[in-house]
Every structure is written in C-alpha cells, then in structure tokens.
Design an enzyme around this catalytic site. Structure first.
Site, short mmCIF file in Angstrom:
data_model
loop_
_atom_site.label_atom_id
_atom_site.label_comp_id
_atom_site.label_asym_id
_atom_site.label_seq_id
_atom_site.Cartn_x
_atom_site.Cartn_y
_atom_site.Cartn_z
N ARG A 81 -6.00 8.77 2.40
CA ARG A 81 -7.38 8.95 2.82
C ARG A 81 -7.50 9.28 4.31
NH1 ARG A 81 -11.50 6.86 -0.16
NH2 ARG A 81 -10.08 5.43 -1.20
N THR A 134 0.84 -1.20 0.00
CA THR A 134 0.00 0.00 0.00
C THR A 134 0.86 1.24 0.00
OG1 THR A 134 -1.55 1.38 1.21
CG2 THR A 134 -0.28 -0.11 2.54
N ASP A 142 -0.14 3.92 0.98
CA ASP A 142 -0.57 4.71 2.14
C ASP A 142 0.22 4.40 3.41
OD1 ASP A 142 -2.57 6.12 0.80
OD2 ASP A 142 -3.96 4.44 1.01
#
Lengths: 422, 422
Positions: free
Chosen positions: B192, B142, B144
C-alpha cells in the site's frame, strides 16, 4: 558420413516445459550422431528459418542442454507468425525449403500448437513437390490443452498445477479472513476458447465439489449467465461465508460476446482478452455488495516452472525424444501424441497422429467434464486431470532464485547470399 | 498446578508463514507445560476473545500443529478489526480482560502488524489498571515488511520470493516472444505505502541492473512521473526489444493521488487499491503503441506457501517460540524483533522492541535502497533482500497438490453468561 541436420523451431505462446522438448530432441539426436548431423534451432522460431538465422545447438554444453529441462520460456525464441496458405504466399514456403537445402536439413521439427501443425504439413507437401523431401514432424505444445488427437499437450499439466495450487492457497486466505474482510476472490486464468486450465482449478476442491474451494469454476464451454452466476455467488457466501472463483478469460455471453474484450486483436486475428476478473468483480460489488479481490495469472501461469508437474516435464521431454526416433524410423507428416493407458495408476505411452487431423483443430472440454450445474468439474474431469499435475519437478536454486539455462546461441554461418523480407 | 493459559490471536492480512509463528507458540508452550497451561487461539483473531470463541489448540494432534509450519492463511482465522481508542470504546478492552480472566489467561500474544501492536499495548495498560495484569507480547507479521523496530517481518521474505521468482519466469516469456508478440509486461504487486515487495522483484535482475529483467521497478516511495516512466519503457523496448515491470499497487502521482484507486475503503479507512497494472498498460498502449500484458498477484503473493523462503519460515517460527520464552522470563509490552548480524553469510538473532515504538508506525524503504534514477533497487537493497528469500521450504504434496493442515478447532467451553455485540 553423418546424416542430415535437424531444424527445430518453437512456435506460439511458450510454456514452462517447451524447452524440455528441445532437450529431448537435442540429446536424442546427439545419441544418434552416426545417423543425424546437428540440431539447428530457429532463432525466434520459424523466423529463424526464413531469415537464415540458425542457432547451432552443438555449441552449447551438455549441462546447458540438460538445464533446458528446467527452464521456462522459449530458449531459442518462439514466434507468433502464421504462414499464409500456399496459394497466398508460396514464396515463404519456398524460402524455408531453400534454407533447409542450403544447410542440409532433412528433418523439420515444429514444436507448437494447431497453427504450427498446419505449417508443418504444408512444408512437408511442398518439399516433396519441389524435389527436396523433408521429414516433417510436429511436437505438441500448448498450455491450453486444446490440441486434438493427443490425450494431453505438454505445457498444460504445469499450467494446471499452477492454477490448482494457487486457488487452494488463495482460498485459505479467504477462509481466514472473510468475517471482517474479503468475501469473494476471483482468479482469472488464460484459456481463450477452452476451459482446460480453469478446470484444473477445480482439482483443489474435495471430490464431491461441495462446500470446498474453489466454489465456482467458469468455463468458456458454458454460456455465461450473469443472473445464475450472481445467485450462485450469493448462495455460496451465505452458506460458507465466502466464495472463491476460477474464471477463464474466454467466457462469453449468450450472444457470443466475450464477457470482457480488450478490443485489440493478435496477428492470428484472435481477439486479445483481458479484464474478465475486473468485470466480474464490479458486477459482484454492484449487485451483491460483497468486498472482493481478484488476481490475474496471465503469463505467470505458463511460465511457472517453479511449480511444474513432473508428469508434464516427462511428457515434454518424451515427445521431443520421440520426434527424433520417429524421424530415424523414416516417419513424416505426423504429430507425436501422448496416449493414456490408465488413469490410476497413471500409465501412458507415445503414439502419432496425421498432421491433417491436428492442423487448426481445437479440442473443447467434453460436456461431461463439467458438473450438471455448469459451475464445477465432474468426477470424470478429476480422473483425467489428476495425473497431469502429479509430481513436483523443482528447478535448482541459488540465493533463493531458480537458476535457468543461459544459452550461448552460437549462430550457424550463412550460406545464402539472399535476404528475406518478412 | 500448571501456569496460566496463553491467548494467541492472528491479526490483519494473513501471510504464507503466520501459522509457523502459531506452531512456534504452541510447541514451545507445550514444552513448558510445567509453567504454562494451554494455548487458546482466538477464532477469527481478536473477535474470538470479544465473543468468547476460543479454540483449544491442545485438542489438535502434534502432527497437525507441526503441519502449521507449512500451511498458509490464518489457520485460526484472522481479523481486520481495529479496536478504537480507550476513550472511544473502553468497553471492548474491558470485555477482553473479562474473557481473559474467565479463562485464566495470563499471556496475550498478538500476531500481526502495526495496528495489533497498538491494541496489544492498550490491553497491557488497561489490564494493569484493572488489577488483572497480563503479559502482552506482540509477534510480528506482515508481508509488507513495513513494521518499524525489526530488521524484517515474517511473511515478507516469502512474498518477496514469490515476486522475484514470478518476474524472473515471466521475463523469460517476454524474452522468448517479443519480436512477434508482447513487448511490455507488468506485474502488479501488493504494497500500500511501502515498496518492499516491489523491490524484491529487482532481485531477479543482475547485480548491476543493466540490461536484465525486470527492467523497471515502481516504488510508492518514488513519485510516479508518467512522462519519465514512458521514456524509460520506450528506451528499454528500443534497446532490449521488450520491457518487464514490477509495479507496486501504491504508486502515486505528484499530488498524492494513487495512480489507480478502486474507490472503496477498508475498515481502517485505508483506500482499497487495484488496477495499477491496467492503468499503466492503457498508458503504454495509448502513448507508445506497444502490445502489453499484465498479471496481478494480489492474494496469491501472500498465500504462496508453495514457494516460501526457508529464512522466512524460520523467522516466523522463531518469533512465536521467542514470545513464549519472553513470557516465561517475565517480559511484557514488547514485540519480538529480528536483528541482523551480518548480510553474507546471513546471521540473525532475536531481540525486542517496546510496543510504543512499533504501534501504528510504518517503515518506508530507505531512499538509498532505490537506484538514483528511481527505477531499480540499489546494491544496498540487494544485500538486504537476498538472505530473506533464501532457501525453499516446500510443503508436502499428495496427488500434485500441497497438503495443508486441517484443524479440528475444538472450542473451549464458555464460562461467561454474557454475550458481546461487535
């Protein structure tokens, strides 16, 4: 006795290679120290001349000057400051010449786009008129590639490479995920009135433009027709599963209105653009319902020295070097130009163009650089663009980050007792 | 008789190094061909298993598999497709096992984030229950960096490097031109709910964070306070002349509302974000009057293989290789983890974590990774992040463009007469 000094200034939007031109000027002048004095750089471009704020480049180490070749931005400061016409504001031009005289400046090298070529020419004329002749030379720079009289402009090749690499990479992202995720991706690129940088995105696709990414390129040279565009996007998604788009910020509707206007205007009176990608994204979602994403390159594309093209860096250095050589040859009132001798293998040389042919001009992409449907580049554009993005001129890295030149910016002692209000 | 086959699938948002994990799996499996059969990759991730659409990686050349190490995107197709709970849709899980059985698949390697760890665990349990035991291993991925139980996640280091390099370069642009042009620049980055990628932007500044670029980092972990933010921007412009900002797309107001919401929701029910930069830009212009520009990195940052970090590529390959090694050691139900042994010099090894500790979890940045004023990273964050962006693992180029792997994607002949409706 050494010769007169050079005044060098950076003008307008910076590029990832404008400092390579500075290095070309400084290192070449240094190699001719028998005939040229020092290179003084304007702090914040032409403002430095008006306010007598000059940087003595001879105080920088050789390593620092050499590092300019891989440093983006304008190392001495650049300015968006357009001198008005001689009739409107003769004082400014007279002030420049006063400062030049005080610092024994015999050469004015202006590194910029069309506006600066205009200034360069006016200074040259007025200096003659005022009995203090100056050799004025223009060094081309613009990521937009819209300067006339030269095959290309330093700064463009690297912005072009950034665009082509970025859309190739983002297209792989879409290709990986479209069945369950994003169907349309838009990359918005800078380019107020000409589509050169958008065109560069087309290089990422196969040479026949069919079924490869990016699927659509939107140029300011082609009137934006929303209906035709939406049909094109829809057909592409239906055929390929997804659609990737490179959109110039400067695309306009039939009536001349920009597809998106930020509303603000810059100091040259140009409309400041932004938001084309979001406008297209909303349009696509509303009419076709496709999930979409967009990226806005903005300043990243003109600063991305990490992915600069070798051709571009070489051009940038060469035009700086040539300005000194032209000056030594007694030349004035010209811009150094890049002349193409052949596409493949790419061969080029340097030439010159009278400033009057450059000043305030603008070179749009030829229509035959655009495919007949208006949504892609032609083979001719491909042949033109390919050598300009060739080669990877990587900067050095420490701890994972590029190491860019840090200048001492030692100021030249003031010799005038007068100040100047901008 | 060779061993059972591996089913490998990519899941969720792709990264610039997920294919290096695929290469790690395929090359390591190949080196153990006495004990492992073939590596079948799911076309479009888990969808490929559900629809019995499998890619036979043994049909690709060694050079192509090796080229996966420098190819961004998900080479076999990735999917945003979350299997529902066993109670809600047992059919999907049973179908997976039916396909695995038909193709003599003994190993399920799922390369993704938290959602895929959850799926991986469920498949493992159900397979046992159905009497067709499968070794299920999760390979972390990921951009993120929000996966729990591992020091970091492959894909993050390169997105982090992209952010740090981009803001360093764009900051030089601002520094060059602020007296007559843009005063504030915002780089919007993906992320996010966690601020890892935004934090990486902070690496571009000096270690004491003072007077260097970027000047402000906005994290989702810190509640966005418009008034404090505007004061910070204004003070920065008054002191330095300009202000550069890295903003996470996921920043929220006190009431939990995203600063900007696109309104749409993705298949996982997450709100799809966008437009933070434009919101901040409008706010700054309206309240402070400063000319500003913004860039939106979006997919470019998770696709930017051209500026991938060597550490990240090495991690990605290693976790793929380890999945095979763990499988050969008889292990199942774990995710391969990256364990940090020391920051400087950076030393790491591989470990494992039970899938239950990973599934659907999320690791926010620790508060002590953020400076006390909430606008920058701490020394602790810097020590953590620095090794992850180290090294430049450049892809090969031809004609100025990176050359990425192009797969034949030869399909495995179907063995089931049944179809499956997604």
């Amino acid at each position: 006795m050494p010769g007169q000094n050079i005044f060098y200034a950076q003008s307008g939007g910076v590029t990832s290679v404008i400092n390579a031109s500075a290095a070309g000027v400084i290192e070449t002048a240094c190699a001719h120290s028998d005939r040229i004095g020092r290179v003084y750089a304007g702090h914040d471009g032409i403002l430095g001349a008006l306010t007598e704020d000059l940087i003595d480049t001879s105080a920088e180490s050789d390593a620092t000057i050499s590092a300019l070749c891989h440093t983006p931005g304008g190392a001495f400061g650049s300015a968006r400051y357009k001198l008005r016409s001689l009739e409107e504001n003769r004082t400014e031009y007279e002030r420049l010449i006063e400062v030049f005289k005080a610092h024994d400046i015999g050469y004015f090298f202006y590194n910029g786009g069309g506006d600066s070529a205009d200034t360069c020419e006016k200074v040259s004329h007025l200096a003659d008129e005022m009995g203090y002749p100056i050799q004025a030379l223009h060094i081309p720079k613009t990521m937009d590639n819209d300067l006339p009289a030269t095959d290309c402009s330093p700064g463009f090749g690297s912005a072009a490479k950034y665009t082509a690499v970025s859309i190739r990479e983002a297209s792989l992202d879409l290709a990986s995920m479209y069945p369950t995720s994003t169907k349309v991706f838009i990359l918005e690129v800078m380019g107020r009135t000409t589509g050169w940088t958008a065109a560069a995105g087309g290089l990422a696709s196969a040479s026949d433009n069919t079924g490869t990414d990016p699927n659509i390129v939107l140029f300011p040279e082609v009137v934006f027709d929303p209906e035709r565009f939406l049909v094109q996007v829809d057909e592409c998604v239906k055929k390929c599963g997804y659609c990737t788009i490179v959109a110039s910020e400067g695309i306009r509707h039939t009536d001349g209105q920009f597809v998106s206007e930020a509303g603000a205007r810059d100091v040259f009176g140009h409309t400041q653009l932004g938001g084309v990608a979001s406008t297209l994204a909303r349009m696509i979602h509303a009419r076709l319902g496709y999930k979409n994403h967009y990226a806005i390159a903005d300043y990243l594309m003109r600063s991305a020295r990490h992915i600069a093209s070798t051709t571009d860096v070489e051009h940038a250095y060469a035009v700086g070097r040539a300005a000194v050589e032209y000056a030594l040859a007694g030349r004035s009132g010209v811009m150094v130009t890049i002349e193409r001798e052949s596409d493949d293998p790419y061969r080029w040389s340097l030439g010159s163009a009278p400033l009057a042919d450059v000043a305030n001009g603008e070179r749009a992409m030829p229509r035959d650089f655009i495919s007949s449907d208006g949504f892609h580049i032609s083979a001719k554009a491909r042949a033109y663009l390919t050598p300009l993005i060739a080669g990877e001129a990587y900067p050095p890295y420490i701890d994972g980050l590029p190491q860019y030149a840090q200048l001492a910016k030692k100021r030249v002692a003031r010799r005038l007792n007068t100040s100047f209000k901008l």
